[in-house]
Design a protein around this motif. Sequence first.
Motif, PDB file in Angstrom:
ATOM      1  N   GLY A  74       0.839  -1.184   0.000  1.00  8.04           N
ATOM      2  CA  GLY A  74       0.000   0.000   0.000  1.00  8.04           C
ATOM      3  C   GLY A  74       0.875   1.234   0.000  1.00  8.04           C
ATOM      4  N   HIS A  75       0.228   2.412  -0.011  1.00 12.25           N
ATOM      5  CA  HIS A  75       0.994   3.655   0.075  1.00 12.25           C
ATOM      6  C   HIS A  75       0.484   4.480   1.252  1.00 12.25           C
ATOM      7  N   HIS A  76       1.359   5.363   1.696  1.00 14.92           N
ATOM      8  CA  HIS A  76       1.079   6.132   2.909  1.00 14.92           C
ATOM      9  C   HIS A  76       0.133   7.301   2.643  1.00 14.92           C
ATOM     10  N   HIS A  77      -0.655   7.613   3.661  1.00 17.04           N
ATOM     11  CA  HIS A  77      -1.491   8.822   3.686  1.00 17.04           C
ATOM     12  C   HIS A  77      -1.283   9.483   5.033  1.00 17.04           C
ATOM     13  N   LEU A  78      -1.151  10.783   4.996  1.00 13.05           N
ATOM     14  CA  LEU A  78      -0.999  11.551   6.231  1.00 13.05           C
ATOM     15  C   LEU A  78      -2.269  12.363   6.458  1.00 13.05           C
ATOM     16  N   MET A 110      -3.091  13.916   2.824  1.00 10.89           N
ATOM     17  CA  MET A 110      -2.019  13.904   1.837  1.00 10.89           C
ATOM     18  C   MET A 110      -1.732  12.475   1.393  1.00 10.89           C
ATOM     19  N   HIS A 111      -1.687  12.290   0.094  1.00 15.67           N
ATOM     20  CA  HIS A 111      -1.395  10.971  -0.474  1.00 15.67           C
ATOM     21  C   HIS A 111       0.067  10.920  -0.896  1.00 15.67           C
ATOM     22  N   PHE A 112       0.688   9.791  -0.648  1.00 15.89           N
ATOM     23  CA  PHE A 112       2.066   9.596  -1.079  1.00 15.89           C
ATOM     24  C   PHE A 112       2.088   8.427  -2.056  1.00 15.89           C
ATOM     25  N   GLY A 126      -6.046   1.690  -4.906  1.00 15.74           N
ATOM     26  CA  GLY A 126      -7.096   2.654  -5.209  1.00 15.74           C
ATOM     27  C   GLY A 126      -7.348   3.630  -4.076  1.00 15.74           C
ATOM     28  N   HIS A 127      -6.390   3.775  -3.151  1.00 11.39           N
ATOM     29  CA  HIS A 127      -6.471   4.733  -2.030  1.00 11.39           C
ATOM     30  C   HIS A 127      -7.493   4.330  -0.972  1.00 11.39           C
ATOM     31  N   VAL A 128      -7.931   3.083  -1.009  1.00 10.14           N
ATOM     32  CA  VAL A 128      -8.891   2.583  -0.029  1.00 10.14           C
ATOM     33  C   VAL A 128      -8.122   1.909   1.103  1.00 10.14           C
TER      34      VAL A 128
HETATM   35 CU   LIG Z   1      -3.692   7.501  -1.848  1.00 12.73          CU
END
Ligand SMILES: [Cu+2]
Length: 146
Positions: free
Chosen positions: A68-72, A100-102, A128-130
């Motif tokens: 996955g990717h990080h979100h702040l 913020m999406h990384f 998909g940012h979920v």
């Molecule tokens: Cu994202």
Amino acid sequence: MKNFLAIVVTLCAFAMPASAQQSAAPQGANVYFVNLEDGATVASPVTIIFGLSGMGVAPAGTEKDNTGHHHLLLNRPPFGEGEDGADELVNGLPADDNHMHFGGGQTEVTLELPPGTHTLQLVLGDMGHVPHNPAVVSEVITITVE
Ligand SMILES: [Cu+2]
């Protein structure tokens, strides 16, 4: 106590809307702040380093299990709470000044923050940012910028 917790967890699982969109997260996956502690006093610009164990970081759009990717989340209610809390569990995180999406797979950011207190929380999101199921979420920390 352990049985009680198991019951609570089970009830929560039933209360959550089922979603085919969510990616599974392995047990014990953990996201955390590497260099900041709750209550820290810092100077701006603030470098925030994202830690992840039990899973891998991959850019948004990458279809690979256990990544996955990080979100702040900045200065908003804890993940899952607030006006859109239930929605973001299922449909993904918005992208704005407080989210913020990384998506490039970044594992740190340096932010200019105004003096005062700020709350920070990390949430891992899938291609998909979920958020995953179960969601991989850090504790909320409050920092003071001098
Ligand atoms: Cu994202």
